[in-house]
Design an enzyme around this catalytic site. Structure first.
Site, PDB file in Angstrom:
ATOM      1  N   ASP A  33       1.887   2.650  -6.460  1.00  0.00           N
ATOM      2  CA  ASP A  33       0.880   1.604  -6.263  1.00  0.00           C
ATOM      3  C   ASP A  33       0.613   0.962  -7.613  1.00  0.00           C
ATOM      4  O   ASP A  33       1.027   1.470  -8.660  1.00  0.00           O
ATOM      5  CB  ASP A  33      -0.406   2.237  -5.705  1.00  0.00           C
ATOM      6  CG  ASP A  33      -1.524   1.204  -5.540  1.00  0.00           C
ATOM      7  OD1 ASP A  33      -1.253   0.117  -4.992  1.00  0.00           O
ATOM      8  OD2 ASP A  33      -2.660   1.469  -5.973  1.00  0.00           O
ATOM      9  N   SER A  34      -0.152  -0.131  -7.596  1.00  0.00           N
ATOM     10  CA  SER A  34      -0.535  -0.762  -8.851  1.00  0.00           C
ATOM     11  C   SER A  34      -1.521   0.114  -9.631  1.00  0.00           C
ATOM     12  O   SER A  34      -1.735  -0.113 -10.811  1.00  0.00           O
ATOM     13  CB  SER A  34      -1.179  -2.117  -8.556  1.00  0.00           C
ATOM     14  OG  SER A  34      -2.232  -1.953  -7.632  1.00  0.00           O
TER      15      SER A  34
ATOM     16  N   TYR B 237      -2.076  -6.190  -9.105  1.00  0.00           N
ATOM     17  CA  TYR B 237      -0.897  -6.898  -8.620  1.00  0.00           C
ATOM     18  C   TYR B 237      -1.322  -8.068  -7.717  1.00  0.00           C
ATOM     19  O   TYR B 237      -0.570  -9.024  -7.535  1.00  0.00           O
ATOM     20  CB  TYR B 237      -0.022  -5.962  -7.769  1.00  0.00           C
ATOM     21  CG  TYR B 237       0.859  -5.003  -8.537  1.00  0.00           C
ATOM     22  CD1 TYR B 237       0.712  -4.777  -9.906  1.00  0.00           C
ATOM     23  CD2 TYR B 237       1.870  -4.304  -7.864  1.00  0.00           C
ATOM     24  CE1 TYR B 237       1.534  -3.882 -10.575  1.00  0.00           C
ATOM     25  CE2 TYR B 237       2.694  -3.416  -8.533  1.00  0.00           C
ATOM     26  CZ  TYR B 237       2.528  -3.206  -9.885  1.00  0.00           C
ATOM     27  OH  TYR B 237       3.348  -2.324 -10.539  1.00  0.00           O
ATOM     28  N   GLY B 238      -2.517  -7.939  -7.145  1.00  0.00           N
ATOM     29  CA  GLY B 238      -2.980  -8.891  -6.125  1.00  0.00           C
ATOM     30  C   GLY B 238      -3.028 -10.333  -6.583  1.00  0.00           C
ATOM     31  O   GLY B 238      -2.948 -11.249  -5.773  1.00  0.00           O
TER      32      GLY B 238
ATOM     33  N   CYS C 276       1.283   0.149  -2.028  1.00  0.00           N
ATOM     34  CA  CYS C 276       0.514  -1.061  -2.369  1.00  0.00           C
ATOM     35  C   CYS C 276       0.831  -2.169  -1.356  1.00  0.00           C
ATOM     36  O   CYS C 276       2.013  -2.475  -1.122  1.00  0.00           O
ATOM     37  CB  CYS C 276       0.928  -1.489  -3.770  1.00  0.00           C
ATOM     38  SG  CYS C 276       0.206  -3.013  -4.333  1.00  0.00           S
TER      39      CYS C 276
ATOM     40  N   THR D 268       0.241  -5.389  -1.698  1.00  0.00           N
ATOM     41  CA  THR D 268       0.785  -6.574  -2.375  1.00  0.00           C
ATOM     42  C   THR D 268       2.268  -6.361  -2.685  1.00  0.00           C
ATOM     43  O   THR D 268       3.101  -7.235  -2.428  1.00  0.00           O
ATOM     44  CB  THR D 268       0.001  -6.862  -3.676  1.00  0.00           C
ATOM     45  OG1 THR D 268      -1.395  -6.867  -3.381  1.00  0.00           O
ATOM     46  CG2 THR D 268       0.402  -8.181  -4.287  1.00  0.00           C
TER      47      THR D 268
ATOM     48  N   GLU E 239     -13.241   0.070  -7.882  1.00  0.00           N
ATOM     49  CA  GLU E 239     -12.891   0.718  -9.163  1.00  0.00           C
ATOM     50  C   GLU E 239     -14.136   1.042  -9.984  1.00  0.00           C
ATOM     51  O   GLU E 239     -14.139   1.974 -10.770  1.00  0.00           O
ATOM     52  CB  GLU E 239     -11.939  -0.168  -9.957  1.00  0.00           C
ATOM     53  CG  GLU E 239     -10.705  -0.501  -9.144  1.00  0.00           C
ATOM     54  CD  GLU E 239      -9.396  -0.096  -9.774  1.00  0.00           C
ATOM     55  OE1 GLU E 239      -9.331  -0.054 -10.996  1.00  0.00           O
ATOM     56  OE2 GLU E 239      -8.444   0.156  -9.007  1.00  0.00           O
TER      57      GLU E 239
ATOM     58  N   CYS F  80      -5.373  -3.596   2.151  1.00  0.00           N
ATOM     59  CA  CYS F  80      -5.341  -3.344   0.707  1.00  0.00           C
ATOM     60  C   CYS F  80      -5.692  -1.870   0.516  1.00  0.00           C
ATOM     61  O   CYS F  80      -6.558  -1.338   1.230  1.00  0.00           O
ATOM     62  CB  CYS F  80      -6.365  -4.238  -0.001  1.00  0.00           C
ATOM     63  SG  CYS F  80      -6.580  -3.833  -1.745  1.00  0.00           S
TER      64      CYS F  80
ATOM     65  N   HIS G  99      -7.410  -0.257  -1.489  1.00  0.00           N
ATOM     66  CA  HIS G  99      -8.778   0.138  -1.854  1.00  0.00           C
ATOM     67  C   HIS G  99      -9.762   0.069  -0.686  1.00  0.00           C
ATOM     68  O   HIS G  99     -10.817   0.682  -0.738  1.00  0.00           O
ATOM     69  CB  HIS G  99      -9.313  -0.776  -2.962  1.00  0.00           C
ATOM     70  CG  HIS G  99      -8.674  -0.568  -4.299  1.00  0.00           C
ATOM     71  ND1 HIS G  99      -7.318  -0.686  -4.508  1.00  0.00           N
ATOM     72  CD2 HIS G  99      -9.219  -0.241  -5.500  1.00  0.00           C
ATOM     73  CE1 HIS G  99      -7.056  -0.459  -5.785  1.00  0.00           C
ATOM     74  NE2 HIS G  99      -8.189  -0.181  -6.408  1.00  0.00           N
TER      75      HIS G  99
HETATM   76  N1  DGL Z   1      -2.890  -1.995  -4.526  1.00  0.00           N
HETATM   77  C1  DGL Z   1      -3.226  -3.377  -4.289  1.00  0.00           C
HETATM   78  C2  DGL Z   1      -2.968  -3.713  -2.817  1.00  0.00           C
HETATM   79  O1  DGL Z   1      -2.967  -2.875  -1.951  1.00  0.00           O
HETATM   80  C3  DGL Z   1      -4.663  -3.669  -4.655  1.00  0.00           C
HETATM   81  C4  DGL Z   1      -4.933  -3.640  -6.133  1.00  0.00           C
HETATM   82  C5  DGL Z   1      -4.176  -4.706  -6.907  1.00  0.00           C
HETATM   83  O2  DGL Z   1      -4.431  -5.912  -6.737  1.00  0.00           O
HETATM   84  O3  DGL Z   1      -3.307  -4.324  -7.689  1.00  0.00           O
HETATM   85  O4  DGL Z   1      -2.741  -4.845  -2.513  1.00  0.00           O
END
Ligand code: DGL
Length: 272
Positions: free
Chosen positions: A11-12, A43-44, A74, A76, A153, A185, A187
Site C-alpha cells: 500500500d502507499s 498516492y491518491g 491500495c 489507487t 492518519e 480507500c 483508510h
Molecule cells: N491507500 C490509498 C488508497 O486506498 C489511500 C492513501 C493514499 O492516497 O495514498 O487509495
C-alpha cells in the site's frame, strides 16, 4: 512455486493494514510481507504514470523476498497499476477493486451504488467500469473524499471535525438515494462507525478489504498455493517494511493489527 512462501501485500502507507488484517483473520496460516510506501504517500493525488512506476518498484522489492502472490492493498494503485503489473508478473497479482465491486453489485437492491475514494480512484472511473461490466443497468455515483486519509492518519476517527467533513462529503450521495456504499480507500474502513451513522442502517457498507482476503483465499486454493507448513511465531510470519518513518508505522500497525508489531524495517525503495 513454494507453497510456504509468503504473500506480498503493499500500500502507499499504513492504510493497507486493513487488508492485511483481513488476510490474517481469514488465512491465519499464511505468511505476509507487507510494504508501506510511507516516504511517497499519498498516492491518491499522484498521476497514473507515477503510481505505476512506484508499484513496479515495490513489486521488484517483494520479488526479492520470494513472495508467491501479491495483493495490491491500495485502491489507487489497484485502479491505476493493476492491469499493467498483472501483464508483467509471473506470479498472481490481485487488487482490491474487483472484489469490492462484485460485493456491491450483489448487495444493491435499487441498483444505485455510491463509491467513495481518493481523487485518483474516483477520477479513474474504474469502479463504475467494473460494476457496469457486471450489471450494465447499475447507477454508480463516485465521490472523492481527500480529507479522510489525513483525518485517519491523525487518529481523528471519532471526532466532531471528522463528522462535519464526512457529512459534507456524503450529503451528495445521500441525495442520490444509494442503498450501497463502497469504502473505496484503504483508510475508510477505520471510519466505518461514522459512515454508518451518517448513511443510516439501510445503506449497506462494502469493505473491499474483507472481500479481497476471500478472493486471495480462493486464488491460493485454485493454484494449489495455500501454505501447508507448521505454525510460525508472529514475527516470523509477518514482516513489515516501509520507505520511511519505521517507528511511526510500528505504532500504527500495533494499534490496527491483532498482535503486537515488534519491528518495521526501512528500505530504499527507489533502488528497486
Ligand atoms: N491507500 C490509498 C488508497 O486506498 C489511500 C492513501 C493514499 O492516497 O495514498 O487509495
Amino acid at each position: 512455486m513454494d507453497k510456504n512462501a509468503p504473500v506480498g501485500v503493499f500500500d502507499s502507507g499504513v492504510g493497507g493494514l486493513t487488508v492485511a488484517r483481513e488476510i490474517m483473520r481469514q488465512l491465519p496460516g499464511e505468511r505476509i510481507i507487507y510494504f508501506g510506501d510511507t516516504a511517497r504517500l499519498p498516492y491518491g493525488s499522484k498521476s497514473r504514470d507515477t503510481v505505476i512506476r512506484y508499484s513496479r518498484q515495490i513489486i521488484r522489492f517483494l520479488r526479492t523476498r520470494d513472495v508467491k502472490a501479491i495483493v495490491i492493498a491500495c485502491n489507487t494503485a489497484s485502479s491505476y497499476a493493476l492491469e499493467t503489473v498483472q501483464a508483467e508478473a509471473d506470479i498472481p497479482v490481485i487488487g482490491v477493486i474487483n472484489a469490492g465491486a462484485r460485493t456491491a453489485v450483489c448487495a444493491t437492491r435499487n441498483g444505485k451504488i455510491g463509491v467513495i475514494g481518493t481523487e485518483g480512484t474516483i477520477g479513474s472511473g474504474i469502479y463504475t467500469e467494473v460494476m457496469r461490466g457486471m450489471r450494465p443497468d447499475i447507477k454508480v455515483y463516485g465521490k472523492s473524499c481527500p480529507l479522510f486519509v489525513p483525518l485517519v492518519e491523525e487518529g481523528l476517527l471519532h471526532d466532531s471535525v471528522t463528522d462535519e467533513i464526512a457529512s459534507r462529503y456524503l450529503s451528495e450521495l445521500k441525495g442520490k438515494y444509494i442503498d450501497t456504499l463502497v469504502l473505496g480507500c484503504t483508510h475508510y474502513p477505520l471510519l466505518r462507525s461514522t459512515l454508518r451513522r451518517l448513511m443510516g442502517e439501510e445503506v449497506t457498507l462494502v469493505n473491499p478489504a474483507y472481500e479481497t482476503a476471500l478472493e486471495l483465499k480462493k486464488l491460493l486454493e485454485q493454484k494449489n498455493l495455500s501454505r501447508q507448513g507448521a505454525c510460525l511465531l508472529e514475527e516470523e510470519k509477518y514482516q513489515f517494511f516501509v520507505s520511511d518513518l519505521a517507528e511511526k508505522f510500528t505504532s500504527f500497525a500495533t494499534a490496527i493489527l491483532p498482535g503486537q508489531v515488534k519491528e518495521t524495517k526501512k528500505i530504499a525503495i527507489e533502488e528497486y
